[in-house]
Design a protein around this motif. Sequence first.
Motif, mmCIF file in Angstrom:
data_model
loop_
_atom_site.group_PDB
_atom_site.id
_atom_site.type_symbol
_atom_site.label_atom_id
_atom_site.label_comp_id
_atom_site.label_asym_id
_atom_site.label_seq_id
_atom_site.Cartn_x
_atom_site.Cartn_y
_atom_site.Cartn_z
ATOM 1 N N LEU A 215 19.479 6.887 -9.992
ATOM 2 C CA LEU A 215 20.238 6.139 -11.157
ATOM 3 C C LEU A 215 20.615 6.584 -12.255
ATOM 4 O O LEU A 215 21.284 6.797 -12.243
ATOM 5 N N ARG B 169 22.441 9.595 -11.686
ATOM 6 C CA ARG B 169 23.643 8.846 -11.048
ATOM 7 C C ARG B 169 24.900 9.094 -12.386
ATOM 8 O O ARG B 169 25.956 9.180 -12.549
ATOM 9 N N HIS B 170 23.813 8.325 -13.053
ATOM 10 C CA HIS B 170 24.459 7.593 -14.547
ATOM 11 C C HIS B 170 25.295 9.274 -15.329
ATOM 12 O O HIS B 170 25.774 9.175 -16.200
ATOM 13 N N ASP C 224 27.567 11.126 -13.455
ATOM 14 C CA ASP C 224 28.716 10.842 -13.253
ATOM 15 C C ASP C 224 29.425 10.069 -14.511
ATOM 16 O O ASP C 224 30.912 10.610 -15.041
ATOM 17 N N ASP C 225 28.372 11.049 -16.204
ATOM 18 C CA ASP C 225 28.822 10.510 -16.816
ATOM 19 C C ASP C 225 29.817 12.249 -17.490
ATOM 20 O O ASP C 225 30.819 12.393 -18.244
ATOM 21 N N GLU D 171 33.026 2.723 -25.202
ATOM 22 C CA GLU D 171 34.008 1.936 -23.869
ATOM 23 C C GLU D 171 33.091 2.031 -22.317
ATOM 24 O O GLU D 171 33.208 1.478 -21.154
ATOM 25 N N ARG D 172 32.889 3.838 -22.719
ATOM 26 C CA ARG D 172 31.991 4.064 -21.384
ATOM 27 C C ARG D 172 31.224 3.644 -20.873
ATOM 28 O O ARG D 172 30.393 3.386 -19.263
ATOM 29 N N TYR D 173 30.389 3.047 -21.421
ATOM 30 C CA TYR D 173 29.249 2.375 -21.066
ATOM 31 C C TYR D 173 28.344 0.828 -21.324
ATOM 32 O O TYR D 173 27.355 0.485 -20.589
ATOM 33 N N GLY E 215 29.493 -1.846 -20.514
ATOM 34 C CA GLY E 215 29.194 -2.892 -19.191
ATOM 35 C C GLY E 215 28.207 -2.537 -18.152
ATOM 36 O O GLY E 215 27.881 -2.966 -16.835
ATOM 37 N N HIS E 216 27.787 -1.398 -18.447
ATOM 38 C CA HIS E 216 26.610 -0.640 -17.031
ATOM 39 C C HIS E 216 24.681 -1.617 -17.396
ATOM 40 O O HIS E 216 24.628 -1.228 -18.249
ATOM 41 N N LEU E 217 25.015 -1.882 -16.957
ATOM 42 C CA LEU E 217 23.343 -2.409 -16.731
ATOM 43 C C LEU E 217 22.082 -1.193 -16.175
ATOM 44 O O LEU E 217 22.333 -0.948 -14.762
ATOM 45 N N ARG F 199 18.602 -5.172 -14.939
ATOM 46 C CA ARG F 199 19.608 -5.280 -13.409
ATOM 47 C C ARG F 199 18.281 -6.837 -13.107
ATOM 48 O O ARG F 199 18.342 -7.968 -13.071
#
Lengths: 330, 499
Positions: B170, B173-174, B177-178, B442-444, B446-448, B453
């Motif tokens: 995870l 990917r974070h 993806d960033d 804004e990029r980050y 809303g990410h949990l 989680r």
Amino acid sequence: MTDAPEVLKPLRTWSHLAGRRRRPTEYEVVSTNLHYRQDNPDSPWELDPDIHMNKWYRQYCNDSPLRHEDWDAFRDPDQLVYRTYNILQDGQETYVRSVLEQFSDREHDSGLSPEWVAVLASHYTPARYLFHTLQMASSYLSQMAPASTISNCTTFQTADSLRWLTHTAYRTVELSRTHPGAGFGEKERQLWEQDPAWQGFRELMEKALVAWDWAEAFTAVNLVAKPAIEGAVIAGLAAAGRAEDDLLLALLADSQMRDAERHRRWASALVGMALETEGNKAVLDEWVAGWQPLADNAVDAYCSGLPGGDKIAEETKTAAAAFRTQAGLD
Amino acid sequence: MPLLDRSEYYDLIRTTNWTPSYVPEDELYPEEMSGSRGIPMEKWETFDEPYKVAYGEYVANQREKDAGAYSVKAALERSNFVDNADPGWISILKAHYGAISVPEYAAMTGEARMARFSKAPGNRNMAVFGMMDETRHGQIQLYFAHEHTRRSRQWDWAHKAMHANEWGALAARHFFDDMMMTRDAISVSLMLTFAFETGFTNMQFLGLAADAAQAGDHTFANLISSIQTDEARHAQQGGPNLKILIENGKKDEAQQMIDVAFWRSWKLFSVLTGPMMDYYTPLESREQSFKEFMQEWIIGQFERQITDLGLDTPWYWDEFIRALDETHHGMHLGVWYWRPTVWWNPAAGVTPEDRDWLEEKYPGWNDTWGNVWDLIIENLTEGRPELTGPATLPMICNMSNIPIVGTPSNGWNVKDYPLVHNGRLYHFGSEPDRWCFEQDPERYQGHLNFIDRFLAGWIQPPDLSGGLAYMGLAPGEIGDDAHNYEWVARYMPAQAAAS
């Protein structure tokens, strides 16, 4: 460290391929199910779900009107992997180099008629720009396709388009040396932007480049634009060249058409797979109907300045339509 | 007449910009995909890649490289290196293939972003070779890992990791993806090719190759050095774009992108490469310490490159240099302690000889991390293994998505760097991690992360078993001590007295 009873046993392949009877091929081992962005439809990328790129992939990949429950099941009929692609294309390029060398040795370009040289200046060397648009459009498909097995085909197609562009640039320089006053290496951009022969293809490709839905882009590029371009600008021009003793152009075109035929094989296979899902035929037919007039006009405009152009235009349009029919479309 | 030299036709290959008229230029190159930042098309045409290659050369070179890498693999297959290698080394291979193979394939998408949307024609062409290279790196690493699937289910993670919610995957990917998947073409060229590939992949592919050769793993050494020859070429796409940005008054934006990408790369390497080099690699095979590799590859080379191009060293440079003595030790301790939550078997790497080496390379190690390991060792030697594994969850950073660590024991400085943004409390492992978030919330926002989680109830039952199920880790896959705790015998009273 564990008190759970069942311990997973080793497998002979990746777990996602293990349920099948036959042993997976090298192609399957290295090509399948690699787009992890397809795992979570709500947030393809592991960041805020509402960033621009997450919306872009949701809208233009996941929510495409062309639907299939398992795009990852797609297989390239040629089963090309990176390793074999280079073997294949190095062989082709070795051939092309030897052709270029032989024709250069025998001073091929000096023997071309002034009329044909004028056609090459107006209808051949500006194709550098057209092939570049295919390169750009194919790279868009690579980043947007819903399965890695589709992206790999489009990545090789991107590289093949750069190959065609490279051949064209090479020949442009050679022709400019033998025919310095003919505009080779100087007028291509102007012709691409303004000459009526190219405006149809430029309009088609500029519009295809902003067809953001992945499947519509695939339709516009692989089912409509490429058959038109390859029919008229590669094979058609080469046929006219044969009549003008430009065997070099014909041999280069033959080699490029081998790439084009490979592209058509996977594109047909993808259409075949899409047609398994009800409703997709109508989607594809509607897209083709929308794009085809642009392509037909482009072929007509391009061919009108070619010797024997009417015949080439008709053959190109007929062959493009036949390709789509064979793939299962109207 | 001989064949033309590449230099005679190369410029025409990259003279492909035209003025669109059927579609407006900003529709053909949407700013959010292209990232041209108002710099006009003709300025981008000055893009000049230092490493030039034409299509025919590319396929010939790459065919030869593959022939080399695949034939070394085939020739050495019978030697069964993997069956006889130190288990710590095997863990490196499993961790590397899981964390690297599929993300390398994904990097094809970043390259394709440039191939389609960069306004620099040279960039668009080079990125086509970049797409091809990354396809190679995904495929060849999957192929090399695949032959081992019959050895243990953990090898399945070479393909599976990036599809799983395992915390390390995870985090990877974070990060990827960033840096490369969700950015415009110009940002990709700076953040992926310049900051990450110029700086850090050298570490993973050349540094680790040196250790691999020392460890006798010639297949892996040869594979990853072959990969690095591609990286060295396509990493050179960032430099020319950086030059264009600076010449056109965008230095501050370029600096910010590099600073974010560099810090994020460092944090990923602190959890991935640091433990591999300083703990998993058998002592006798360690070419240099992780810190020494970082000093050579990152501080020595990367710092010079960014200053040569007219940028400044990142504002947090002092903190970065300080952290070279700290972060990866904490990450290693965390990964070993939470070892059921990874797809490889972490090697503790703390025999008395290992510790002498660590003390030499990192003075003060025994007085800090060493004290924590002493307690772990005591629990193991006195029959309390249950106290050496996870009963609670770590704090995880909302930027790096890896644990928040610092120096323990007599150097205690572990600290959370919190931030309240739009009413939500975020936690960060360092000031630069928090700063990265603040550059573009804004990029980050809303990410949990994994802990978020857990607290949101996504993970049921809310305990280790639920966590493992959520991560996709089952018995047979979950990690345990690489050497099956054999090293602990060195600390048993009788043995210790004898030695």
